[in-house]
Design an enzyme around this catalytic site. Structure first.
Site, mmCIF file in Angstrom:
data_model
loop_
_atom_site.group_PDB
_atom_site.id
_atom_site.type_symbol
_atom_site.label_atom_id
_atom_site.label_comp_id
_atom_site.label_asym_id
_atom_site.label_seq_id
_atom_site.Cartn_x
_atom_site.Cartn_y
_atom_site.Cartn_z
ATOM 1 N N GLY A 17 0.839 -1.196 0.000
ATOM 2 C CA GLY A 17 0.000 0.000 0.000
ATOM 3 C C GLY A 17 0.869 1.239 0.000
ATOM 4 O O GLY A 17 2.008 1.201 0.457
ATOM 5 N N GLY A 19 0.373 5.768 0.074
ATOM 6 C CA GLY A 19 -0.570 6.899 0.061
ATOM 7 C C GLY A 19 0.183 8.107 0.602
ATOM 8 O O GLY A 19 0.903 7.992 1.583
ATOM 9 N N GLY A 20 0.098 9.206 -0.069
ATOM 10 C CA GLY A 20 0.745 10.412 0.454
ATOM 11 C C GLY A 20 2.229 10.163 0.656
ATOM 12 O O GLY A 20 2.922 9.740 -0.243
ATOM 13 N N PHE A 21 2.663 10.321 1.882
ATOM 14 C CA PHE A 21 4.105 10.266 2.150
ATOM 15 C C PHE A 21 4.511 8.908 2.710
ATOM 16 O O PHE A 21 5.632 8.722 3.100
ATOM 17 C CB PHE A 21 4.465 11.347 3.157
ATOM 18 C CG PHE A 21 3.478 11.393 4.290
ATOM 19 C CD1 PHE A 21 2.468 12.347 4.338
ATOM 20 C CD2 PHE A 21 3.491 10.411 5.274
ATOM 21 C CE1 PHE A 21 1.526 12.340 5.369
ATOM 22 C CE2 PHE A 21 2.558 10.383 6.298
ATOM 23 C CZ PHE A 21 1.571 11.357 6.342
ATOM 24 N N ALA A 22 3.556 7.971 2.787
ATOM 25 C CA ALA A 22 3.899 6.678 3.403
ATOM 26 C C ALA A 22 3.765 5.551 2.391
ATOM 27 O O ALA A 22 2.925 5.600 1.490
ATOM 28 C CB ALA A 22 2.965 6.393 4.594
ATOM 29 N N LYS A 23 4.649 4.568 2.549
ATOM 30 C CA LYS A 23 4.554 3.353 1.736
ATOM 31 C C LYS A 23 4.605 2.186 2.721
ATOM 32 O O LYS A 23 5.305 2.270 3.737
ATOM 33 C CB LYS A 23 5.754 3.313 0.770
ATOM 34 C CG LYS A 23 5.800 2.096 -0.134
ATOM 35 C CD LYS A 23 6.771 2.275 -1.287
ATOM 36 C CE LYS A 23 8.218 2.266 -0.801
ATOM 37 N NZ LYS A 23 9.147 2.184 -1.968
ATOM 38 N N VAL A 24 3.834 1.139 2.463
ATOM 39 C CA VAL A 24 3.843 -0.011 3.368
ATOM 40 C C VAL A 24 4.315 -1.244 2.611
ATOM 41 O O VAL A 24 3.810 -1.514 1.529
ATOM 42 C CB VAL A 24 2.427 -0.287 3.943
ATOM 43 C CG1 VAL A 24 2.468 -1.478 4.880
ATOM 44 C CG2 VAL A 24 1.906 0.919 4.681
ATOM 45 N N LYS A 39 5.885 0.339 7.617
ATOM 46 C CA LYS A 39 5.446 1.620 7.053
ATOM 47 C C LYS A 39 6.690 2.493 6.938
ATOM 48 O O LYS A 39 7.366 2.740 7.931
ATOM 49 C CB LYS A 39 4.429 2.259 7.992
ATOM 50 C CG LYS A 39 3.778 3.542 7.499
ATOM 51 C CD LYS A 39 2.668 3.908 8.478
ATOM 52 C CE LYS A 39 1.948 5.165 8.195
ATOM 53 N NZ LYS A 39 0.865 5.423 9.179
ATOM 54 N N ASP A 131 -10.591 9.457 10.579
ATOM 55 C CA ASP A 131 -10.583 8.954 9.194
ATOM 56 C C ASP A 131 -11.105 7.519 9.147
ATOM 57 O O ASP A 131 -10.520 6.655 8.495
ATOM 58 C CB ASP A 131 -9.152 9.037 8.612
ATOM 59 C CG ASP A 131 -9.169 8.917 7.089
ATOM 60 O OD1 ASP A 131 -8.122 8.616 6.493
ATOM 61 O OD2 ASP A 131 -10.258 9.093 6.494
HETATM 62 C C1 LIG Z 1 -4.294 -4.249 0.174
HETATM 63 O O1 LIG Z 1 -3.859 -4.287 1.471
HETATM 64 C C2 LIG Z 1 -3.397 -5.439 2.036
HETATM 65 C C3 LIG Z 1 -3.415 -6.669 1.383
HETATM 66 C C4 LIG Z 1 -2.942 -7.772 2.080
HETATM 67 C C5 LIG Z 1 -2.466 -7.658 3.399
HETATM 68 C C6 LIG Z 1 -2.447 -6.406 4.016
HETATM 69 N N1 LIG Z 1 -1.981 -6.295 5.329
HETATM 70 C C7 LIG Z 1 -1.633 -5.160 6.005
HETATM 71 N N2 LIG Z 1 -1.287 -5.241 7.308
HETATM 72 C C8 LIG Z 1 -0.987 -4.133 8.006
HETATM 73 C C9 LIG Z 1 -1.003 -2.880 7.379
HETATM 74 C C10 LIG Z 1 -0.758 -1.636 8.157
HETATM 75 C C11 LIG Z 1 -1.003 -1.599 9.555
HETATM 76 C C12 LIG Z 1 -0.849 -0.419 10.268
HETATM 77 C C13 LIG Z 1 -0.457 0.749 9.610
HETATM 78 C C14 LIG Z 1 -0.344 2.058 10.337
HETATM 79 O O2 LIG Z 1 -0.127 3.080 9.731
HETATM 80 N N3 LIG Z 1 -0.524 2.098 11.653
HETATM 81 C C15 LIG Z 1 -0.542 3.344 12.372
HETATM 82 C C16 LIG Z 1 -1.816 3.418 13.144
HETATM 83 O O3 LIG Z 1 -2.607 2.530 13.019
HETATM 84 N N4 LIG Z 1 -1.975 4.489 13.930
HETATM 85 C C17 LIG Z 1 -3.065 4.738 14.759
HETATM 86 C C18 LIG Z 1 -4.154 3.829 14.881
HETATM 87 C C19 LIG Z 1 -5.213 4.159 15.712
HETATM 88 C C20 LIG Z 1 -5.215 5.362 16.443
HETATM 89 C C21 LIG Z 1 -4.139 6.229 16.333
HETATM 90 C C22 LIG Z 1 -3.067 5.932 15.483
HETATM 91 C C23 LIG Z 1 -0.178 0.722 8.253
HETATM 92 C C24 LIG Z 1 -0.342 -0.469 7.539
HETATM 93 C C25 LIG Z 1 -1.338 -2.847 6.010
HETATM 94 O O4 LIG Z 1 -1.344 -1.657 5.340
HETATM 95 C C26 LIG Z 1 -1.740 -1.623 3.979
HETATM 96 C C27 LIG Z 1 -2.495 -0.304 3.741
HETATM 97 C C28 LIG Z 1 -2.887 -0.175 2.272
HETATM 98 C C29 LIG Z 1 -3.673 1.135 2.067
HETATM 99 N N5 LIG Z 1 -4.842 1.164 2.928
HETATM 100 C C30 LIG Z 1 -4.525 1.040 4.334
HETATM 101 C C31 LIG Z 1 -3.764 -0.246 4.608
HETATM 102 N N6 LIG Z 1 -1.667 -3.988 5.352
HETATM 103 C C32 LIG Z 1 -2.925 -5.320 3.328
#
Ligand SMILES: COc1cccc(Nc2ncc(-c3ccc(C(=O)NCC(=O)Nc4ccccc4)cc3)c(OCC3CCNCC3)n2)c1
Length: 337
Positions: A17, A19-24, A39, A131
């Site tokens: 994934g 978006g913006g300034f982050a890549k996962v 991330k 969001d």
């Molecule tokens: C097609 O996607 C797939 C397909 C197959 C498997 C996966 N698995 C999978 N696992 C884990 C992640 C992930 C977890 C946490 C964060 C994060 O940024 N946490 C920070 C956070 O949660 N702060 C916060 C929370 C609550 C309150 C305050 C602060 C970022 C990414 C992921 O990302 C993919 C993106 C793609 C674009 N849309 C969003 C998700 N994807 C994803």
């Protein structure tokens, strides 16, 4: 340096994934074989948003809930910040709904109950998410939901300008008071977004939609939406309680948790909080021993390193083993991959 640390501790895989300034990217924590999400943020691109990343990291260290993705480790180089996070194999709830058109009421209720428990927890911790949408809800290996904030919108305060400017926050989920530029409370706008989210789960389309932004805003401010005939009276009632244009008339997250539509039906799959907050429950000696033996270090040294909660490789290893021990069915070996 940290770059070498990253490469010696993790094997990076495909991008899942951006978006913006982050890549996962998906990655593997090599010591345990555990899949994680990393991330990656570019400091230059972040510019003066950089302090908000540090804010988000501090917030993540405090947030420990069974329906919020866990932060395992933070690494920083001169140009990048890496957040090692819990990986959700099921991907986004958004794709799950699209594949099924819409969900049956019972399944929607189970998911919604999990989302509401995560949002109630965040509000209790003094945060608003800002969001809430299906792209920020991921499915774990038990078909349970994990709330994430991919776009950095969850913060304790934040004026409208910041909200609209920095937040990719999809307008379709934005509350009337927000799109009208009036003052708003993050907790109240979250409840509106929960209403839009539940509607999307139950109907497979949005209550307020228009490709013209101005028209979309007017529809949101009017607050009128279709109630398809497949909606039960219980779901119509809980939707109306959340999609109240006047935030003062809108249901609160506590009232929501007590709403009959949510508390009715089968006992809901809220993951047990047991073994949830390792930072507060004292270290698990068995895990300390496993780490000491595998790392050829004394248990005292490992215990001290874990109790520092530096969110370094030691924290990640401990949290991964703790999660594996308490939140997933038994698996083989010390680091049984
Ligand atoms: C097609 O996607 C797939 C397909 C197959 C498997 C996966 N698995 C999978 N696992 C884990 C992640 C992930 C977890 C946490 C964060 C994060 O940024 N946490 C920070 C956070 O949660 N702060 C916060 C929370 C609550 C309150 C305050 C602060 C970022 C990414 C992921 O990302 C993919 C993106 C793609 C674009 N849309 C969003 C998700 N994807 C994803």
């Amino acid at each position: 340096c940290q770059q070498e640390a990253l490469e010696s501790q993790y094997e990076l895989h495909q991008t899942i994934g951006s978006g913006g300034f982050a890549k996962v990217k998906a990655a593997t924590h090599l010591l345990t074989g555990q899949k994680v999400a990393i991330k990656i943020m570019d400091k230059k691109q972040l510019g003066d948003d950089l302090p908000r990343i540090y804010q988000e990291i501090e917030a993540m260290k405090l947030l420990s809930h069974q329906h919020i993705c866990r932060l395992y480790q933070v690494l920083e180089t001169s140009s990048r910040i890496y957040m090692v996070l819990e990986y959700c194999p099921g991907g986004e709830l958004f794709d799950y709904i699209v594949e099924r058109d819409r969900l049956e009421e019972e399944e929607a209720r189970v998911f919604f109950h999990q989302i509401v428990s995560a949002v109630a927890y965040i509000h209790k911790m003094g945060y608003a998410h800002r969001d809430l949408k299906p792209e920020n809800l991921l499915l774990d290996d038990d078909q349970c939901l994990k709330l994430i904030d991919f776009g950095l919108c969850a913060n304790p305060d934040g004026g409208l300008a910041q909200q609209l400017a920095t937040c990719c926050g999809s307008p379709a989920y934005a509350a009337p008071e927000l799109v009208s530029g009036r003052h708003y409370l993050g907790s109240e706008t979250d409840i509106w977004s929960l209403g839009v989210l539940l509607y999307a789960l139950l109907c497979g389309f949005l209550p307020f939609d228009d490709e013209n932004l101005g028209t979309l805003y007017r529809k949101i401010q009017l607050g009128q939406y279709e109630e398809p005939d497949w909606l039960s009276s219980g779901s119509r009632s809980i939707l109306r309680a959340m999609l109240q244009v006047d935030p003062r008339r809108r249901i609160t997250v506590h009232q929501l948790q007590a709403h009959p539509w949510l508390s009715a039906g089968t006992p809901l799959h809220i993951k047990p909080a047991v073994g949830r907050d390792p930072q507060r429950e004292g270290v698990d000696e068995a895990i300390i021993t496993t780490m000491a033996v595998s790392g050829g270090r004394s248990r005292v040294a490992v215990r001290e390193a874990v109790e520092r909660w530096a969110y370094d490789h030691t924290t990640a290893t401990y949290l991964i083993l703790h999660h594996r021990k308490h939140c997933t069915p038994a698996q083989g070996g010390a680091f049984g991959a």
